[in-house]
Design an enzyme around this catalytic site. Structure first.
Site, PDB file in Angstrom:
ATOM      1  N   THR A 347       0.827  -1.188   0.000  1.00 49.22           N
ATOM      2  CA  THR A 347       0.000   0.000   0.000  1.00 49.22           C
ATOM      3  C   THR A 347       0.868   1.246   0.000  1.00 49.22           C
ATOM      4  O   THR A 347       2.089   1.173  -0.036  1.00 49.22           O
ATOM      5  CB  THR A 347      -0.926  -0.003   1.246  1.00 49.22           C
ATOM      6  OG1 THR A 347      -1.771   1.124   1.212  1.00 49.22           O
ATOM      7  CG2 THR A 347      -0.126   0.019   2.518  1.00 49.22           C
ATOM      8  N   GLY A 429       2.756  -1.350   4.643  1.00 45.65           N
ATOM      9  CA  GLY A 429       3.472  -2.503   5.160  1.00 45.65           C
ATOM     10  C   GLY A 429       2.708  -3.538   5.938  1.00 45.65           C
ATOM     11  O   GLY A 429       3.263  -4.131   6.861  1.00 45.65           O
ATOM     12  N   GLY A 430       1.435  -3.820   5.606  1.00 51.68           N
ATOM     13  CA  GLY A 430       0.740  -4.948   6.212  1.00 51.68           C
ATOM     14  C   GLY A 430       0.778  -4.933   7.728  1.00 51.68           C
ATOM     15  O   GLY A 430       0.439  -3.943   8.377  1.00 51.68           O
TER      16      GLY A 430
END
Length: 533
Positions: A347, A429-430
């Protein structure tokens, strides 16, 4: 070390410099922070195509006039046809595929967020710039080409074989059969036409116009369960952000299905623990935050999903007594066991503040690198694979149901401080998003760093994110060897990663001080920049 950037009339930060410049250009023309963010969002969708797209989702946290907080949930629901039985009929019994049409099962909401944001701008801030102006940079760059970044080139090379089964991916991202090299011009003419249509007809055409009808046909041809009816039923939703008070600061983040709850829980737990704030790169700080992260993730994994399906509300999960109980479980002397985390995600995060103090913390995503890999032939839209995060286990909190929003790692952050200053911050970054948010926030709020210093210091990641699938505690190699040794002695499974590793996210932060001075920092791990004037 780079220096923080200062301004007085407006400031923007993005993981690609072109997006930050798009935002500042709008502010210079008299636009407000919301209009500036629409422009930045469109530009970044073109300039960083491996990390986001107009075929993804978006979330907005907004500091409005007088410090009034608001938000936009521009995430999409699963298709009406997307049932567990439907996937079983397609031979999918264990997990939804991460690529292809079967992964492209949720509506792409981000464009609806642009529309909702522009409506807010016009209705409450006197916004006057037309959508055609706000999308102008993005259209130009898509048609005439963006300079390829090292990040895009590396990511395309790494994912080329995995996505080779979908011809439109190669046609779009590997033109002429060659992965674009850094500095090459990368053109997206079909996307330029699509953005031009949106600029002329408005964001609604993405869901209810001829554009929508054409995309629905091509989604069906790709094997997606999405239909035109699913697109037509979608609307962005105005929401009140979650809030949590730590000391004299009001922390804001996004409501579920975003994991903004997790980011707030980490900071709430740490606020109840003492003795960790002696060194911004020390083992005590890292250990305390890592253990707080584990506790917050345990809440996430048990409860967090589409709010219409949650058994406890986010407000209940943020109650003081619940956070007290979590903090009481944190062992400052020993690492708790750690199991498998969620899937990695991809993202971008961006922030803007204008001269009046209106500010936006914004995040836009297609989930994995290049999303589902499905690029629609006519529109050039790369569709997200956010729906592959659904579980096919009926007992799982995030189990697949029709017309349900999947759990989102996305969460844009903001902090309203008692002295009247405002902090806007975030990262991609999840699983790493709430961790990096807490790191850079604490380094500024607890250790006194300026934004650039807070971001440039070495960082860490518990678990997995884009490009890394192991669940260890990963530390950038710039950490002192004694810190690494102490963390191992506390029971952490530590591995070192690159000195400036993208796995720990592309962070950013902009602050408007009480006297009106603005200061910001960007992440050298990205192609980002802070722009101000």
């Amino acid at each position: 070390m780079a220096q923080s950037v200062f301004g007085t009339r407006g400031i923007a930060v993005a993981p690609h410099s072109l997006a930050a410049e798009s935002a500042i250009a709008v502010l210079r023309e008299g636009g407000n922070a919301i209009e500036a963010m629409i422009a930045a969002a469109a530009t970044i969708a073109v300039a960083y195509p491996h990390m986001n797209s107009i075929g993804g989702d978006g979330f907005w946290v907004i500091n409005g006039p007088g410090g009034r907080a608001g938000g936009i949930d521009a995430s999409g629901r699963s298709a009406r046809a997307a049932t567990r039985a439907w996937y079983q009929s397609h031979g999918i019994l264990d997990a939804i595929p991460t690529r292809g049409g079967l992964a492209a099962l949720t509506v792409a909401g981000t464009v609806s967020g642009w529309g909702a944001a522009q409506a807010l701008s016009k209705d409450h801030l006197g916004g006057r710039l037309p959508l055609s102006r706000l999308l102008d940079d993005a259209i130009y760059l898509a048609r005439n080409g963006i300079p390829v970044t090292q990040s895009q080139s590396n990511c395309t090379l790494a994912k080329q074989d995995e996505l080779s089964d979908w011809p439109e991916f190669g046609r779009t991202f590997v033109p002429d059969g060659r992965v674009p090299a850094p500095g090459d011009l990368f053109k997206q003419p079909r996307l330029a036409d699509t953005l031009g249509t949106i600029a002329r007809e408005g964001t609604d055409c993405f869901y209810r116009g001829r554009l929508a009808a054409g995309m629905a046909v091509e989604l069906a041809h790709a094997g997606s369960p999405l239909t035109l009816d699913d697109l037509q039923s979608h609307h962005a939703r105005l929401v009140d952000p979650l809030s949590l008070t730590c000391g004299t600061t009001r922390l804001l983040n996004m409501v579920p299905p975003s994991q903004g709850l997790v980011s707030l829980l980490i900071l709430g737990i740490m606020d109840r623990i003492h003795g960790w704030n002696d060194d911004p790169e020390g083992a005590s700080f890292i250990h305390t935050q890592v253990e707080a992260t584990k506790l917050a993730f345990s809440v996430r994994d048990r409860y967090l999903t589409d709010p219409d399906f949650m058994t406890l509300t986010a407000a209940e999960l943020l109650a003081s007594d619940r956070i007290d109980a979590l903090a009481a479980r944190l062992d400052t002397e020993r690492a708790a066991p750690w199991g498998k985390s969620s899937r990695p995600g991809d993202t971008i995060w961006m922030g803007v503040i204008d001269s009046t103090g209106v500010a936006v913390s914004f995040i836009q995503s297609i989930y994995h690198e290049f999303g589902s890999g499905i690029v629609l032939p006519s529109s050039g839209v790369n569709w997200q694979n956010r729906g592959c995060s659904f579980s096919l286990d009926p007992g799982h909190a995030n189990t697949l149901e029709p017309v349900k929003k999947p759990f989102h790692t996305l969460n844009p952050a903001m902090a309203q401080r008692a002295d009247g200053s405002l902090m806007v911050y975030g990262t991609m970054g999840g699983d790493g998003q709430p961790q990096t948010q807490a790191t850079i926030y604490n380094r500024v709020a607890r250790f006194g760093d300026d934004p650039q210093r807070a971001i440039e210091r070495p960082r860490w990641l518990l678990g997995r994110t884009w490009g890394l699938a192991s669940d260890s505690l990963k530390l950038e190699s710039r950490f002192d060897a004694s810190t690494i040794a102490e963390l191992r002695s506390l029971g952490h499974e530590v591995e070192t990663i690159g000195a400036w590793d993208e796995a720990v996210g592309h962070a950013g932060m902009v602050i408007r001080e009480a006297n009106g001075v603005m200061v910001g920092g960007y992440d050298p791990r990205s192609n980002g920049a802070v722009a101000a004037y």
